[in-house]
Design an enzyme around this catalytic site. Structure first.
Site, mmCIF file in Angstrom:
data_model
loop_
_atom_site.group_PDB
_atom_site.id
_atom_site.type_symbol
_atom_site.label_atom_id
_atom_site.label_comp_id
_atom_site.label_asym_id
_atom_site.label_seq_id
_atom_site.Cartn_x
_atom_site.Cartn_y
_atom_site.Cartn_z
ATOM 1 N N ARG A 33 -102.677 -83.224 -22.215
ATOM 2 C CA ARG A 33 -101.603 -82.838 -21.304
ATOM 3 C C ARG A 33 -101.550 -81.350 -21.009
ATOM 4 N NH1 ARG A 33 -96.434 -86.602 -23.153
ATOM 5 N NH2 ARG A 33 -97.149 -88.495 -22.068
ATOM 6 N N GLU A 87 -103.540 -94.145 -22.319
ATOM 7 C CA GLU A 87 -102.998 -92.890 -21.838
ATOM 8 C C GLU A 87 -103.936 -91.745 -22.221
ATOM 9 O OE1 GLU A 87 -98.961 -92.548 -23.177
ATOM 10 O OE2 GLU A 87 -98.239 -94.062 -21.781
ATOM 11 N N HIS A 136 -91.167 -81.053 -21.384
ATOM 12 C CA HIS A 136 -91.055 -82.488 -21.666
ATOM 13 C C HIS A 136 -90.800 -82.806 -23.136
ATOM 14 C CE1 HIS A 136 -91.662 -86.762 -21.326
ATOM 15 N NE2 HIS A 136 -92.765 -86.741 -22.060
#
Length: 512
Positions: free
Chosen positions: A277, A117, A336
């Site tokens: 992110r 990731e 999130h």
């Protein structure tokens, strides 16, 4: 009616996500009371985690390399000692979950199937059922809890306030329907998850507004890093509430980000689609704020294997008429994960005697300004076990008689969400933050239905207003660069209210 006979004097755990479930199981054989506002494992972000759990297990990987990636993503605000300790226990955490029945995905050779990731230098993400890691771990643990005789579960009950005497926890106020009662205890572990529900667009359960943070703050515990909200860059762009997540693992397998013209807009950015992110979220936000649309394109790299590799995401897309094998997936950034929360030490202890915090509601120092993907599930397991061991090694204090508890109004996020969504989103600025403070502070002071969620939102706004720089998940358009000297902020509710009061006096707000 809440039946508490025989439960006074036991350790209380609030929340039944992975952190709370692990803590309850690891406390055995010491009796504990596990309190959850819904059923076990329900209405928690843990069950919705599509990604996985990070652990350095490959021969060419190591906890030191995992730490380096974590510190890089945390953008200078990780507590290196705490982070190193948590990451070094990853292999033990995996073994612990397996001992409770979790079955991680493996290859045909029987070794762990590891994914990659964003911002990870190695493939070190373990999954269960492809993209169903969180729900699989949660369901396995919820099956184990009823089999543990030392755990008493109180479901469909709201924990509303912590009761203190002379700076020590002495109870917790519980509420169900029109009945309120105090459960007397000197040891409370808060595991209530995050506060994404404060936003109109979030991947969190809509009722998660930071209840644990609110209770801890009202009781006098210090909060840390409240300004740092991670906005996931690839939520499925549909009217669904909460919004469905399109896991970072899809990008890890080669999917690219394109705009409405088909242009790959992350191609020239270091790390491209697997940049941190906050970087990806701002890029997607910029496309949309200019009137465009953003898409995740998995057609060329994953194609017909999408349904097999990501069955949960494929099903979510199908509801909206999107076939990832043939169609670009419409996406947008949404709230999130909250990196801030109740300030704790390496064992989960808060600054308030008798209160521990674990999971997303806690700020251990692992995540810093920006969480590295899949470190959160690891943290829930490690800190759940650490807190359980720390609490179990302490004796219960003598408790005073429980005070009379007043029934509190149900929480209303209606007045809070528009303010948070407008002023505390992906991009912030001083005027917006001061406007947020001026609108939220009166809600806190009314002690009405919006007071509790407004308190958490106000803390985010105050911390964000104080941080005159851009770092990690906190981006200021008026201070777009990081400061050469930066540190974490630690504040109690008294200090937060004092800062809010000063900010509200700004004469510019009178015409805003």
């Amino acid at each position: 009616m809440i039946r508490l006979e025989g439960l006074h004097g036991q350790t209380v755990i609030v929340g039944s996500g992975i952190a709370g479930l692990v803590a309850a199981l690891e406390m055995a054989p010491q009796p504990v009371v596990l309190i959850t506002r819904a059923g076990l494992g329900q209405e928690c972000s843990s069950a919705w985690a599509q990604g996985g759990i990070a652990a350095a297990l490959e021969a060419d990987d190591s906890p030191a390399q995992h730490l380096a990636d974590t510190l890089r993503a945390g953008d200078g605000l990780c507590d290196e000692t705490v982070a190193s300790g948590i990451l070094s226990e990853a292999q033990e955490a995996i073994a612990l979950l397996e001992s409770y029945g979790v079955r991680f995905d493996r290859t045909a050779d029987g070794v762990f199937s590891l994914g990659r990731e964003a911002a990870h230098s190695h493939r070190r993400i373990l999954h269960v059922g492809g993209d169903r890691t969180g729900s699989s771990i949660t369901s396995t643990l919820t099956r184990a809890v009823p089999q543990c005789p030392s755990i008493t579960c109180l479901t469909d009950i709201n924990a509303q306030r912590l009761v203190t005497t002379d700076g020590h926890i002495t109870g917790i106020q519980l509420q169900k329907n029109d009945y309120a009662e105090v459960l007397r205890t000197a040891q409370v572990i808060i595991a209530t998850g995050g506060c994404g529900g404060l936003y109109d667009a979030s991947t969190n359960p809509s009722g998660n507004f930071g209840q644990g943070v609110m209770m801890a703050a009202r009781a006098g515990a210090a909060l840390r890093d409240m300004e740092f909200m991670q906005f996931h860059p690839t939520a499925l762009d549909t009217p669904q509430t909460p919004m469905a997540l399109v896991s970072e693992a899809v990008r890890g397998e080669g999917a690219i980000l394109i705009d409405q013209t088909g242009r790959r807009f992350m191609a020239q950015v270091p790390g491209a689609e697997l940049a941190p992110r906050d970087v990806v979220a701002r890029a997607v936000h910029q496309i949309i704020s200019r009137g465009g649309r953003a898409f995740l394109d998995a057609r060329a790299t994953i194609g017909s294997d999408f349904a097999q590799n990501f069955p949960g995401i494929h099903a979510l897309c199908a509801i909206s008429g999107v076939d990832p094998a043939r169609d670009p997936i419409p996406i947008r950034p949404v709230a999130h994960y909250h990196m801030g929360g109740i300030a704790t030490d390496k064992d989960g202890r808060s600054t308030l005697h008798g209160l521990w915090a674990i999971g997303e509601c806690a700020a251990t120092g692992l995540h810093g300004a920006n969480r590295l993907a899949s470190n959160s599930l690891l943290e829930t397991v490690v800190m759940g076990r650490r807190a359980a061991r720390d609490v179990a090694g302490r004796g219960m204090r003598t408790l005073p008689t429980a005070p009379k508890s007043d029934l509190l109004p149900d929480n209303d996020l209606g007045p809070v969400r528009p303010v948070v969504s407008k002023y505390l989103g992906v991009v912030r600025n001083e005027m917006g933050l001061r406007c947020a403070i001026s609108k939220l502070l009166p809600l806190v002071e009314t002690y009405g239905r919006g007071s509790d969620p407004a308190l958490v939102a106000l803390a985010i706004a105050v911390f964000a207003n104080l941080r005159c720089e851009s770092r990690g998940g906190h981006y200021r358009s008026d201070f777009p660069d990081p400061s050469s000297q930066s540190q974490s902020y630690l504040m109690t509710l008294t200090e937060i209210l004092a800062h809010a009061g000063s900010a509200r006096q700004d004469p510019l707000l009178r015409t805003a």
